[in-house]
Design a protein around this motif. Sequence first.
Motif, PDB file in Angstrom:
ATOM      1  N   LEU A  63     111.554  38.539  39.038  1.00  0.00           N
ATOM      2  CA  LEU A  63     112.008  38.401  37.662  1.00  0.00           C
ATOM      3  C   LEU A  63     113.166  39.348  37.392  1.00  0.00           C
ATOM      4  N   PRO A  64     114.047  38.987  36.478  1.00  0.00           N
ATOM      5  CA  PRO A  64     115.148  39.887  36.139  1.00  0.00           C
ATOM      6  C   PRO A  64     114.613  41.132  35.448  1.00  0.00           C
ATOM      7  N   PRO A  65     115.327  42.242  35.553  1.00  0.00           N
ATOM      8  CA  PRO A  65     114.872  43.460  34.872  1.00  0.00           C
ATOM      9  C   PRO A  65     114.879  43.270  33.366  1.00  0.00           C
ATOM     10  N   ILE A  66     114.002  43.987  32.686  1.00  0.00           N
ATOM     11  CA  ILE A  66     113.983  43.952  31.226  1.00  0.00           C
ATOM     12  C   ILE A  66     115.131  44.834  30.732  1.00  0.00           C
ATOM     13  N   ASN A  67     116.127  44.196  30.173  1.00  0.00           N
ATOM     14  CA  ASN A  67     117.338  44.901  29.756  1.00  0.00           C
ATOM     15  C   ASN A  67     117.713  44.470  28.350  1.00  0.00           C
ATOM     16  N   ALA A  68     117.436  45.334  27.376  1.00  0.00           N
ATOM     17  CA  ALA A  68     117.740  45.019  25.983  1.00  0.00           C
ATOM     18  C   ALA A  68     119.199  45.279  25.637  1.00  0.00           C
ATOM     19  N   ASP A  69     119.934  45.910  26.539  1.00  0.00           N
ATOM     20  CA  ASP A  69     121.365  46.170  26.321  1.00  0.00           C
ATOM     21  C   ASP A  69     122.155  45.008  26.930  1.00  0.00           C
ATOM     22  N   ARG A 323     114.375  47.597  19.464  1.00  0.00           N
ATOM     23  CA  ARG A 323     114.483  47.510  20.916  1.00  0.00           C
ATOM     24  C   ARG A 323     113.121  47.738  21.572  1.00  0.00           C
ATOM     25  N   GLY A 324     112.390  48.720  21.090  1.00  0.00           N
ATOM     26  CA  GLY A 324     111.065  48.971  21.643  1.00  0.00           C
ATOM     27  C   GLY A 324     110.144  47.781  21.476  1.00  0.00           C
ATOM     28  N   ALA A 325     110.208  47.133  20.307  1.00  0.00           N
ATOM     29  CA  ALA A 325     109.375  45.967  20.059  1.00  0.00           C
ATOM     30  C   ALA A 325     109.774  44.803  20.961  1.00  0.00           C
ATOM     31  N   TYR A 326     111.068  44.581  21.089  1.00  0.00           N
ATOM     32  CA  TYR A 326     111.546  43.479  21.934  1.00  0.00           C
ATOM     33  C   TYR A 326     111.141  43.684  23.389  1.00  0.00           C
ATOM     34  N   GLU A 327     111.360  44.878  23.915  1.00  0.00           N
ATOM     35  CA  GLU A 327     111.031  45.138  25.316  1.00  0.00           C
ATOM     36  C   GLU A 327     109.525  45.005  25.564  1.00  0.00           C
ATOM     37  N   SER A 328     108.718  45.478  24.621  1.00  0.00           N
ATOM     38  CA  SER A 328     107.266  45.364  24.766  1.00  0.00           C
ATOM     39  C   SER A 328     106.839  43.904  24.752  1.00  0.00           C
ATOM     40  N   ALA A 329     107.428  43.136  23.850  1.00  0.00           N
ATOM     41  CA  ALA A 329     107.077  41.719  23.740  1.00  0.00           C
ATOM     42  C   ALA A 329     107.515  40.942  24.973  1.00  0.00           C
ATOM     43  N   LEU A 330     108.721  41.211  25.462  1.00  0.00           N
ATOM     44  CA  LEU A 330     109.212  40.506  26.646  1.00  0.00           C
ATOM     45  C   LEU A 330     108.321  40.782  27.853  1.00  0.00           C
ATOM     46  N   ALA A 331     107.972  42.049  28.048  1.00  0.00           N
ATOM     47  CA  ALA A 331     107.097  42.404  29.169  1.00  0.00           C
ATOM     48  C   ALA A 331     105.745  41.699  29.050  1.00  0.00           C
ATOM     49  N   TYR A 332     105.232  41.651  27.842  1.00  0.00           N
ATOM     50  CA  TYR A 332     103.931  41.014  27.613  1.00  0.00           C
ATOM     51  C   TYR A 332     103.975  39.530  27.947  1.00  0.00           C
ATOM     52  N   LEU A 353     112.267  34.948  21.781  1.00  0.00           N
ATOM     53  CA  LEU A 353     112.864  36.062  22.519  1.00  0.00           C
ATOM     54  C   LEU A 353     114.380  36.067  22.396  1.00  0.00           C
ATOM     55  N   VAL A 354     114.992  34.898  22.477  1.00  0.00           N
ATOM     56  CA  VAL A 354     116.457  34.823  22.385  1.00  0.00           C
ATOM     57  C   VAL A 354     116.931  35.204  20.983  1.00  0.00           C
ATOM     58  N   GLU A 355     116.216  34.778  19.955  1.00  0.00           N
ATOM     59  CA  GLU A 355     116.613  35.169  18.601  1.00  0.00           C
ATOM     60  C   GLU A 355     116.452  36.673  18.397  1.00  0.00           C
ATOM     61  N   MET A 356     115.403  37.242  18.971  1.00  0.00           N
ATOM     62  CA  MET A 356     115.233  38.693  18.902  1.00  0.00           C
ATOM     63  C   MET A 356     116.389  39.404  19.583  1.00  0.00           C
ATOM     64  N   LEU A 357     116.743  38.950  20.772  1.00  0.00           N
ATOM     65  CA  LEU A 357     117.827  39.582  21.522  1.00  0.00           C
ATOM     66  C   LEU A 357     119.166  39.403  20.817  1.00  0.00           C
ATOM     67  N   SER A 358     119.377  38.257  20.186  1.00  0.00           N
ATOM     68  CA  SER A 358     120.634  38.017  19.468  1.00  0.00           C
ATOM     69  C   SER A 358     120.811  39.030  18.342  1.00  0.00           C
ATOM     70  N   ASN A 359     119.770  39.205  17.540  1.00  0.00           N
ATOM     71  CA  ASN A 359     119.839  40.174  16.448  1.00  0.00           C
ATOM     72  C   ASN A 359     119.998  41.594  16.979  1.00  0.00           C
ATOM     73  N   LEU A 360     119.250  41.909  18.028  1.00  0.00           N
ATOM     74  CA  LEU A 360     119.313  43.247  18.598  1.00  0.00           C
ATOM     75  C   LEU A 360     120.707  43.549  19.137  1.00  0.00           C
ATOM     76  N   THR A 361     121.323  42.589  19.788  1.00  0.00           N
ATOM     77  CA  THR A 361     122.659  42.791  20.343  1.00  0.00           C
ATOM     78  C   THR A 361     123.682  42.989  19.230  1.00  0.00           C
ATOM     79  N   ALA A 362     123.570  42.214  18.165  1.00  0.00           N
ATOM     80  CA  ALA A 362     124.470  42.387  17.025  1.00  0.00           C
ATOM     81  C   ALA A 362     124.304  43.769  16.405  1.00  0.00           C
ATOM     82  N   MET A 363     123.063  44.222  16.301  1.00  0.00           N
ATOM     83  CA  MET A 363     122.787  45.543  15.748  1.00  0.00           C
ATOM     84  C   MET A 363     123.385  46.648  16.620  1.00  0.00           C
TER      85      MET A 363
END
Length: 452
Positions: A63-69, A323-332, A353-363
């Motif tokens: 699997l790809p690494p969990i990368n919120a950046d 970011r912490g919430a997204y990474e925890s959810a993705l891993a789960y 997950l994609v909508e979470m990442l979209s908002n996180l990236t914009a932030m």
Amino acid sequence: MMSLFKKIKQAYHLYKEIDMDALGKLSEKVDLPEVMKAFGKMDEKQLHGLMKMIGHDGKHKELPPINADFYQVSELLTDDERTLQLKVRAFMEKEVKPIINEYWLRAEFPHELIPKLAALNICGVTYKGYGCPGLSNVMEGALAMEMARIDSSIATFFGVQSGLAMGSIYLLGSEDQKQEWLPKMQQMQLIGAFGLTEPEVGSAVAGGLTTTAKRNGDSWTLNGQKKWIGNSTFADVIIIWARDVDDDNVKGFLVRRGTPGIEVEKMEDKMALRVVQNGLITLKDCVVQEHDRLQNANSFKDTAKVLRMTRAGVAWEAVGCARGAYESALAYTRERKQFGKPIASFQLIQNHLVEMLSNLTAMQTMVFRLSQLQDENKLTDEHASLAKVFCTLRTRDIVSRAREVMGGNGILLQYDVARFVADAEAIYSYEGTKEINSLIVGRAITGFSAFV
């Protein structure tokens, strides 16, 4: 002789079929020292290719690494800044993550972390002199994000100490006051708090403070109450903001621990930021000497300088919480299986997950630019307010979706997301509500003030 690849593959499949207690049986079939020696001689590219080949049998999927950046914002940091960011990340993961749920549940503060946090030498990140690092505002924001990525309460504690309390002295204190307080606060030998909000006065602090200050020769007498004051139950100094009854201007005072006339009661039963020790402060004929008045704080405009500086940090905290919430959810979702497959393989989960990442990236891109403006001395109130509005709103959405994809487990503290969901509510409200910050931006873009 069996090829190296066949040896490694055989070792891998045998390992997958046994537990650790049966490791001895593996050594009877495979020369483990030889295999491990061969592994050690491989470079990263060779190892990656080897593991990819092993996965082709259908029994293992890399699997790809969990990368919120996702847009690689961290690459805009210098090498030294990136090293410090990762150092703080390691500290939070090693020292804070294993214990924080327990403290959150008990609503207590882990005081044993203070000397360890001090050893990172990051307090007063952007200040020059007094033992402070003198780093960029971008770096300060990145560190706030790293802290909130694991726990928003620790990030808030640090923000009060390094930003609000030290910042008040750094921006508005005399040189003598800076020399007395900042070096020890930078090392966290002394802890500070920031007393502005009152039981009946939150958004109206600019002109509605009920806490009063009356000068009597070389001293001032303070009366009133403050509420929601983080760190105040164990602070060595509390910055108290009060209205001068003679000129009606807001002034700041350094109230030392043990000063007669000040009482601090811990606020109980919070649903968010439970590790933060918020206090209800009562001042009754509390006498403070003139030399403990912030010498360059003469109106609320001066107080606002501190708030402008720290509001950017709150936006970064919101990013960290999300970011912490997204990474925890993705891993789960990659581990949790339903209908025989990881739920991360389902379309609706991927959409969340994609909508979470979209908002996180914009932030992330927004707050990075915000801190760049701060480093360029171009930061305005409306810049900070827009980031606070957008990031805290999006954080609420992200933590909600994180809880959604985790189903019932999303409300259990052991999975961390429940804590992020609760803490996001506090971040959404403090350092200016969404409505007040919206009006600050609205005034800037329309030219009309909608404040009452």
